[in-house]
Write an enzyme that holds these catalytic residues in place. Structure first.
Site, PDB file in Angstrom:
ATOM      1  N   CYS A   1      -4.176   3.746   4.049  1.00 57.76           N
ATOM      2  CA  CYS A   1      -4.153   3.475   5.056  1.00 57.76           C
ATOM      3  C   CYS A   1      -3.604   3.910   6.489  1.00 57.76           C
ATOM      4  O   CYS A   1      -2.155   4.291   6.054  1.00 57.76           O
ATOM      5  CB  CYS A   1      -4.216   2.107   4.960  1.00 57.76           C
ATOM      6  SG  CYS A   1      -2.079   1.444   5.000  1.00 57.76           S
ATOM      7  N   GLU A   2      -3.856   3.939   7.503  1.00 58.86           N
ATOM      8  CA  GLU A   2      -3.330   4.348   8.939  1.00 58.86           C
ATOM      9  C   GLU A   2      -2.204   3.542   9.486  1.00 58.86           C
ATOM     10  O   GLU A   2      -1.403   3.803  10.143  1.00 58.86           O
ATOM     11  CB  GLU A   2      -4.434   4.545   9.923  1.00 58.86           C
ATOM     12  CG  GLU A   2      -5.132   3.067  10.453  1.00 58.86           C
ATOM     13  CD  GLU A   2      -5.702   3.364  10.866  1.00 58.86           C
ATOM     14  OE1 GLU A   2      -5.583   3.082  11.856  1.00 58.86           O
ATOM     15  OE2 GLU A   2      -7.295   4.453  11.755  1.00 58.86           O
ATOM     16  N   HIS A   3      -2.415   2.676   8.634  1.00 61.53           N
ATOM     17  CA  HIS A   3      -1.717   1.515   8.894  1.00 61.53           C
ATOM     18  C   HIS A   3       0.526   1.939   8.564  1.00 61.53           C
ATOM     19  O   HIS A   3       1.483   1.397   8.894  1.00 61.53           O
ATOM     20  CB  HIS A   3      -1.193  -0.189   9.163  1.00 61.53           C
ATOM     21  CG  HIS A   3      -2.742  -0.420   9.628  1.00 61.53           C
ATOM     22  ND1 HIS A   3      -3.481  -1.190   9.601  1.00 61.53           N
ATOM     23  CD2 HIS A   3      -3.431  -0.163  10.946  1.00 61.53           C
ATOM     24  CE1 HIS A   3      -4.760  -1.446  10.287  1.00 61.53           C
ATOM     25  NE2 HIS A   3      -4.239  -0.506  11.734  1.00 61.53           N
ATOM     26  N   HIS A   4       0.283   2.387   7.143  1.00 65.71           N
ATOM     27  CA  HIS A   4       1.375   2.384   5.932  1.00 65.71           C
ATOM     28  C   HIS A   4       0.882   3.863   5.639  1.00 65.71           C
ATOM     29  O   HIS A   4       1.999   4.104   4.535  1.00 65.71           O
ATOM     30  CB  HIS A   4       1.843   1.835   5.271  1.00 65.71           C
ATOM     31  CG  HIS A   4       1.365  -0.275   5.516  1.00 65.71           C
ATOM     32  ND1 HIS A   4       0.386  -0.956   5.669  1.00 65.71           N
ATOM     33  CD2 HIS A   4       2.096  -1.062   6.197  1.00 65.71           C
ATOM     34  CE1 HIS A   4       1.252  -2.222   6.447  1.00 65.71           C
ATOM     35  NE2 HIS A   4       2.262  -2.509   6.445  1.00 65.71           N
TER      36      HIS A   4
ATOM     37  N   GLN B   1     -10.648   0.192   6.538  1.00 63.28           N
ATOM     38  CA  GLN B   1     -11.352   0.869   5.967  1.00 63.28           C
ATOM     39  C   GLN B   1     -13.167   0.164   6.277  1.00 63.28           C
ATOM     40  O   GLN B   1     -14.290   0.816   6.113  1.00 63.28           O
ATOM     41  CB  GLN B   1     -12.016  -0.717   4.165  1.00 63.28           C
ATOM     42  CG  GLN B   1     -12.825  -0.795   3.104  1.00 63.28           C
ATOM     43  CD  GLN B   1     -12.399  -1.669   2.516  1.00 63.28           C
ATOM     44  OE1 GLN B   1     -11.419  -1.971   1.953  1.00 63.28           O
ATOM     45  NE2 GLN B   1     -14.281  -2.269   1.747  1.00 63.28           N
TER      46      GLN B   1
ATOM     47  N   HIS C   1      -6.223  -2.629  -2.405  1.00 62.00           N
ATOM     48  CA  HIS C   1      -5.129  -1.642  -1.208  1.00 62.00           C
ATOM     49  C   HIS C   1      -4.124  -1.586  -2.017  1.00 62.00           C
ATOM     50  O   HIS C   1      -3.330  -2.709  -1.375  1.00 62.00           O
ATOM     51  CB  HIS C   1      -5.448  -2.771   0.355  1.00 62.00           C
ATOM     52  CG  HIS C   1      -7.010  -2.206   1.080  1.00 62.00           C
ATOM     53  ND1 HIS C   1      -7.097  -0.978   1.953  1.00 62.00           N
ATOM     54  CD2 HIS C   1      -8.094  -2.501   1.527  1.00 62.00           C
ATOM     55  CE1 HIS C   1      -8.091  -1.251   1.972  1.00 62.00           C
ATOM     56  NE2 HIS C   1      -8.979  -1.387   2.176  1.00 62.00           N
TER      57      HIS C   1
ATOM     58  N   CYS D   1      -0.807  -1.193   0.576  1.00 62.80           N
ATOM     59  CA  CYS D   1      -0.561  -1.881   1.116  1.00 62.80           C
ATOM     60  C   CYS D   1      -0.114  -3.114   0.978  1.00 62.80           C
ATOM     61  O   CYS D   1       0.749  -4.616   1.866  1.00 62.80           O
ATOM     62  CB  CYS D   1      -0.853  -1.580   3.267  1.00 62.80           C
ATOM     63  SG  CYS D   1      -2.130  -1.798   2.964  1.00 62.80           S
TER      64      CYS D   1
END
Length: 195
Positions: free
Chosen positions: A86-89, A127, A155, A157
């Site tokens: 995931c690009e956030h975490h 996603q 996920h 995260c």
């Protein structure tokens, strides 16, 4: 065995320096036995996990594109395992992708659909975008009568941090053409649910 490009090795070396610094900032002793090679290992792993940036998914599909005028029914490749970050975490998310298309004039080799999924999964992702990208790639390359993509994923995260919900599953879908008809979508959903 594939030869590694010099540019890849230089980037890996630079990444390793950054990971060494990160370990240091976390309070670790980067010289202790268990961590001496960790920065290089992590750099190599990250290059593998993000190799989709160096691949062209349309070329993957068109490399095995065949003219087929007669077949106008659904072609489904289901339960395609994938792993992404995931690009956030930058934590993993993983699950299964289910892909269908209805040929218009062209079909592609069945192994090419999972390869397209992998190209998009091997990038920093969300996603929802991954679902859209797979659909658009197949639609733009094969120009079928319709495409539908459903992705089910867990996920990390959400499971390892944050709300820490261990059994949560996220489902996304996107579709074009004939799949805009509820009956066609229902047929696809029923076929991917049958084990």
């Amino acid at each position: 065995m594939k030869e590694v490009k010099e540019e890849t090795l230089l980037k890996r070396e630079e990444l390793a320096l950054h990971y060494s610094r990160i370990l240091d900032l976390l309070g670790e002793d980067v010289e202790r036995e268990g961590l001496i090679k960790t920065p290089e290992r992590v750099a190599k792993a990250m290059q593998f996990l993000t190799k989709g940036y160096d691949e062209d998914p349309q070329k993957v599909l068109s490399a095995a594109m065949f003219e087929e005028e007669g077949y106008k029914q659904m072609v489904i490749v289901k339960d395609i395992d994938f792993f992404s970050l995931c690009e956030h975490h930058m934590l993993p998310f993983f699950g299964k992708a289910h892909v269908a298309y209805i040929p218009n004039k062209y079909i592609t080799g069945l192994s090419k659909i999972p390869r397209v999924v992998d190209v998009f999964a091997r990038r920093l992702q969300i996603q929802e975008r991954m679902t859209l990208q797979i659909k658009e790639c197949i639609q733009n390359t094969l120009n079928p009568l319709g495409v539908m993509v459903v992705i089910e994923a867990q996920h990390m995260c959400m499971q390892m941090r944050g709300v820490e919900k261990q059994n949560s599953l996220t489902t996304t879908s996107d579709f074009t053409g004939f799949f805009q008809q509820a009956k066609t979508r229902e047929e696809f959903i029923n076929l991917i649910k049958n084990k």
